[in-house]
Every structure is written in C-alpha cells, then in structure tokens.
Scaffold this motif. Sequence first.
Motif, PDB file in Angstrom:
ATOM      1  N   THR A   1       7.826   4.568  -8.807  1.00 34.11           N
ATOM      2  CA  THR A   1       6.512   4.726  -7.943  1.00 34.11           C
ATOM      3  C   THR A   1       6.893   4.781  -6.577  1.00 34.11           C
ATOM      4  O   THR A   1       6.049   5.903  -5.750  1.00 34.11           O
ATOM      5  CB  THR A   1       5.731   3.468  -8.156  1.00 34.11           C
TER       6      THR A   1
ATOM      7  N   PRO B   1       8.726   5.784  -2.861  1.00 32.85           N
ATOM      8  CA  PRO B   1       9.499   6.953  -2.244  1.00 32.85           C
ATOM      9  C   PRO B   1      11.025   6.608  -2.149  1.00 32.85           C
ATOM     10  O   PRO B   1      11.378   5.520  -1.451  1.00 32.85           O
ATOM     11  CB  PRO B   1       8.755   7.542  -1.267  1.00 32.85           C
TER      12      PRO B   1
ATOM     13  N   TRP C   1       0.852  -1.309  -0.052  1.00 34.48           N
ATOM     14  CA  TRP C   1      -0.079   0.073  -0.021  1.00 34.48           C
ATOM     15  C   TRP C   1       0.866   1.302   0.081  1.00 34.48           C
ATOM     16  O   TRP C   1       1.931   1.233   0.491  1.00 34.48           O
ATOM     17  CB  TRP C   1      -0.931   0.030   1.160  1.00 34.48           C
ATOM     18  N   MET C   2       0.262   2.248  -0.572  1.00 37.12           N
ATOM     19  CA  MET C   2       0.913   3.585  -0.793  1.00 37.12           C
ATOM     20  C   MET C   2      -0.065   4.721  -0.606  1.00 37.12           C
ATOM     21  O   MET C   2      -0.816   4.648  -1.370  1.00 37.12           O
ATOM     22  CB  MET C   2       2.020   3.625  -1.816  1.00 37.12           C
ATOM     23  N   ASP C   3       0.308   5.520   0.296  1.00 36.06           N
ATOM     24  CA  ASP C   3      -0.731   6.659   0.324  1.00 36.06           C
ATOM     25  C   ASP C   3      -2.158   6.145   0.313  1.00 36.06           C
ATOM     26  O   ASP C   3      -2.946   6.850  -0.372  1.00 36.06           O
ATOM     27  CB  ASP C   3      -0.413   7.706  -0.648  1.00 36.06           C
ATOM     28  N   GLY C   4      -2.527   5.049   1.115  1.00 36.01           N
ATOM     29  CA  GLY C   4      -3.792   4.661   1.172  1.00 36.01           C
ATOM     30  C   GLY C   4      -4.273   3.834   0.067  1.00 36.01           C
ATOM     31  O   GLY C   4      -5.532   3.334   0.128  1.00 36.01           O
ATOM     32  N   GLU C   5      -3.486   3.864  -0.984  1.00 38.22           N
ATOM     33  CA  GLU C   5      -3.915   2.886  -2.047  1.00 38.22           C
ATOM     34  C   GLU C   5      -3.033   1.631  -2.232  1.00 38.22           C
ATOM     35  O   GLU C   5      -2.032   1.602  -2.185  1.00 38.22           O
ATOM     36  CB  GLU C   5      -3.704   3.713  -3.415  1.00 38.22           C
TER      37      GLU C   5
END
Length: 167
Positions: free
Chosen positions: A63, A65, A39-43
């Motif tokens: 994609t 960080p 998951w990244m930034d809630g997605e």
Amino acid sequence: MEMFSTLEVEFSYFDILSDSDVREGLKKFGEWPTYPQVWMDGELLGGLDILKEMHENGELVTTLPVKQSLNTRLKNIINSHKIMLFMKGNPSEPKCGFSKTTVGILAEYNLDYKTFDILTDDEVRQGLKTYSEWPTYPQLYVDGELIGGLDIIREMHESGDLSDTLK
C-alpha cells in the motif's frame, strides 16, 4: 516510524504536539480519536492497530510508496527528457559561468531540453558525480547517456558533432 523504516517506504511526519489546532482538527476530520494516524494521498489509512494488522497480513508494504534507491532516482531524472542538463541554477538564471556557457551553446540549437538545478538537491548533486563518474557540473545527457561537461560540449559544438548528438 520504526515499522516504516524497516519496510523502506517513503514517509514524512508531523509532530501533533506542536500544534493543538491541527491535533484536534485531524481527530474530527479523520473521524479517528487517537494517534498515531497514518494518511496517504489525503486519505486516512488508520491508527496503530490497523497498521499492525496491515503489516502482519502483508498489505502495508504493497500500500505504501517504496523508497527509491538513489541510482533509481537518478536514472528516472536522467530519462525524464530526451535531453537533460544538470546544472547550477536554471537556463534563465545560471548560478555559475560553466552552466551559463552551456546554456548559451544549447540555445544556438533551438531545441527542447529539461534542466535540473543541482543546488536544490544535495543528494542528487553528490550522487550523480558517482553515478556518472564525472566529477563536475554541468552534465549533459542525451537519451539517458552522459555526453559530458562543458569542455566536451564546447569541443563537440566547435567540431560540429554536437548537432548530430542532440538529434
């Protein structure tokens, strides 16, 4: 996690075996029945198959960080404000006499400055000593340049030079 370490990206993880409610909830919420899930930034980015595909086509590294080097992180903190004070504690609650005295001197100038409590981040605390080649705290920076510690600040204050430096 090995893939992320190799790519030198910032990440954290949660052990899904430690909480069955979270484990089952993520399956439903993300509409993804298997683990691992990234998951990244809630997605939800996807599972292992998606990550491998993204890695093979070079998309994964662009994609996620990128982990900052300590020197880059220090530069960013130092330059986050025109006047930056690295101290023990904060202006309303200094954790040592040197920091308290420095805050007192700066208060006489009635200026806007930002502080960083070095007691909250040992990597910054130790790394800044090397980066600045200054072994003690507090450390005062103006426009990204090290002014010095309490001894230098006090000397400049008493001579009248500090006022010009802080402008």
